[in-house]
Design a protein around this motif. Sequence first.
Motif, mmCIF file in Angstrom:
data_model
loop_
_atom_site.group_PDB
_atom_site.id
_atom_site.type_symbol
_atom_site.label_atom_id
_atom_site.label_comp_id
_atom_site.label_asym_id
_atom_site.label_seq_id
_atom_site.Cartn_x
_atom_site.Cartn_y
_atom_site.Cartn_z
ATOM 1 N N MET A 1 10.948 24.400 -6.326
ATOM 2 C CA MET A 1 10.526 23.151 -5.707
ATOM 3 C C MET A 1 9.147 22.761 -6.253
ATOM 4 N N GLU A 2 8.968 21.499 -6.481
ATOM 5 C CA GLU A 2 7.716 21.018 -7.051
ATOM 6 C C GLU A 2 6.586 21.017 -6.021
ATOM 7 N N THR A 3 5.375 21.070 -6.526
ATOM 8 C CA THR A 3 4.200 21.001 -5.663
ATOM 9 C C THR A 3 4.110 19.607 -5.059
ATOM 10 N N ARG A 4 3.870 19.557 -3.776
ATOM 11 C CA ARG A 4 3.715 18.285 -3.065
ATOM 12 C C ARG A 4 2.231 18.100 -2.768
ATOM 13 N N THR A 5 1.777 16.848 -2.777
ATOM 14 C CA THR A 5 0.367 16.549 -2.539
ATOM 15 C C THR A 5 0.208 15.900 -1.169
ATOM 16 N N VAL A 6 -0.699 16.456 -0.381
ATOM 17 C CA VAL A 6 -0.999 15.935 0.951
ATOM 18 C C VAL A 6 -2.475 15.572 0.992
ATOM 19 N N LEU A 7 -2.761 14.334 1.388
ATOM 20 C CA LEU A 7 -4.141 13.916 1.595
ATOM 21 C C LEU A 7 -4.483 14.106 3.061
ATOM 22 N N ILE A 8 -5.596 14.764 3.311
ATOM 23 C CA ILE A 8 -6.131 14.911 4.661
ATOM 24 C C ILE A 8 -7.364 14.027 4.720
ATOM 25 N N VAL A 9 -7.316 12.985 5.531
ATOM 26 C CA VAL A 9 -8.430 12.047 5.621
ATOM 27 C C VAL A 9 -9.022 12.162 7.022
ATOM 28 N N ASP A 10 -10.149 12.866 7.114
ATOM 29 C CA ASP A 10 -10.755 13.151 8.413
ATOM 30 C C ASP A 10 -12.229 13.456 8.193
ATOM 31 N N ASP A 11 -13.091 12.847 8.996
ATOM 32 C CA ASP A 11 -14.528 13.074 8.814
ATOM 33 C C ASP A 11 -15.029 14.354 9.467
ATOM 34 N N SER A 12 -14.165 15.056 10.178
ATOM 35 C CA SER A 12 -14.553 16.314 10.815
ATOM 36 C C SER A 12 -14.184 17.490 9.915
ATOM 37 N N SER A 13 -15.206 18.197 9.416
ATOM 38 C CA SER A 13 -14.933 19.347 8.554
ATOM 39 C C SER A 13 -14.179 20.429 9.328
ATOM 40 N N GLY A 14 -14.453 20.551 10.616
ATOM 41 C CA GLY A 14 -13.742 21.528 11.439
ATOM 42 C C GLY A 14 -12.262 21.205 11.562
ATOM 43 N N ASP A 15 -11.952 19.927 11.766
ATOM 44 C CA ASP A 15 -10.541 19.525 11.858
ATOM 45 C C ASP A 15 -9.837 19.697 10.515
ATOM 46 N N ARG A 16 -10.530 19.366 9.425
ATOM 47 C CA ARG A 16 -9.928 19.559 8.095
ATOM 48 C C ARG A 16 -9.631 21.038 7.863
ATOM 49 N N LEU A 17 -10.525 21.912 8.305
ATOM 50 C CA LEU A 17 -10.316 23.354 8.161
ATOM 51 C C LEU A 17 -9.076 23.805 8.938
ATOM 52 N N VAL A 18 -8.932 23.356 10.164
ATOM 53 C CA VAL A 18 -7.772 23.734 10.984
ATOM 54 C C VAL A 18 -6.484 23.223 10.339
ATOM 55 N N ILE A 19 -6.501 21.993 9.858
ATOM 56 C CA ILE A 19 -5.315 21.422 9.197
ATOM 57 C C ILE A 19 -4.982 22.238 7.941
ATOM 58 N N ARG A 20 -6.002 22.552 7.147
ATOM 59 C CA ARG A 20 -5.795 23.343 5.927
ATOM 60 C C ARG A 20 -5.176 24.697 6.271
ATOM 61 N N ARG A 21 -5.731 25.365 7.274
ATOM 62 C CA ARG A 21 -5.202 26.687 7.665
ATOM 63 C C ARG A 21 -3.753 26.582 8.145
ATOM 64 N N ALA A 22 -3.452 25.522 8.887
ATOM 65 C CA ALA A 22 -2.076 25.335 9.360
ATOM 66 C C ALA A 22 -1.126 25.136 8.179
ATOM 67 N N THR A 26 2.203 27.552 6.468
ATOM 68 C CA THR A 26 3.584 27.107 6.236
ATOM 69 C C THR A 26 4.158 27.739 4.968
ATOM 70 N N ARG A 27 3.270 28.303 4.127
ATOM 71 C CA ARG A 27 3.652 28.966 2.881
ATOM 72 C C ARG A 27 4.446 28.040 1.956
ATOM 73 N N ARG A 28 4.103 26.776 1.984
ATOM 74 C CA ARG A 28 4.747 25.790 1.117
ATOM 75 C C ARG A 28 3.872 25.553 -0.109
ATOM 76 N N ASP A 29 4.488 25.036 -1.158
ATOM 77 C CA ASP A 29 3.762 24.723 -2.386
ATOM 78 C C ASP A 29 3.145 23.334 -2.225
ATOM 79 N N ILE A 30 1.946 23.306 -1.637
ATOM 80 C CA ILE A 30 1.281 22.052 -1.307
ATOM 81 C C ILE A 30 -0.128 22.042 -1.887
ATOM 82 N N LYS A 31 -0.462 20.939 -2.517
ATOM 83 C CA LYS A 31 -1.841 20.712 -2.967
ATOM 84 C C LYS A 31 -2.486 19.830 -1.903
ATOM 85 N N LEU A 32 -3.517 20.347 -1.265
ATOM 86 C CA LEU A 32 -4.242 19.584 -0.251
ATOM 87 C C LEU A 32 -5.466 18.946 -0.890
ATOM 88 N N VAL A 33 -5.638 17.662 -0.636
ATOM 89 C CA VAL A 33 -6.829 16.944 -1.085
ATOM 90 C C VAL A 33 -7.508 16.429 0.170
#
Length: 144
Positions: A1-22, A26-33
């Motif tokens: 399966m190809e790498t999927r790109t997900v944009l996380i747009v949030d001004d809270s570094s703490g929320d971005r961290l929680v989203i990234r960890r979540a 999922t152990r999916r092939d995802i590139k988070l920006v």
Amino acid sequence: METRTVLIVDDSSGDRLVIRRAFERTRRDIKLVELIDGEELVDYVERKIPFKDVVSYPEPDLILLDINMRRLDGKQALKLLRSKPEYTDVPVVMLTTSSREKDINESYEQGCTDYITKPENFKDFMQAITNVCAYLDNPAAAAT
């Protein structure tokens, strides 16, 4: 399966961290920006500096967008995003602390795919991110 790109747009570094960890769990092939506000999102989709390189900053398969951000909020960014033909079918999930009916209704009117109020605990956050991954598995379902 190809790498999927997900944009996380949030001004809270703490929320971005929680989203990234979540997403990591999922152990999916995802590139988070990670972007800090709606203005950066607009710069990204318009390929302005520093987002010109499409290898480093590929077209997104999914966008998670907070509402309450400085400079350009999520609803304004969503409106601009949906005005671009190449972004009409990209799933955009509003992931925000706001549970105000007005914010929910306006977000759907502007064209969001889904609206999720940020969960209070990591277990529920993990479930929300797992649910959001369905848009990566079946992008056509998001357009309906």
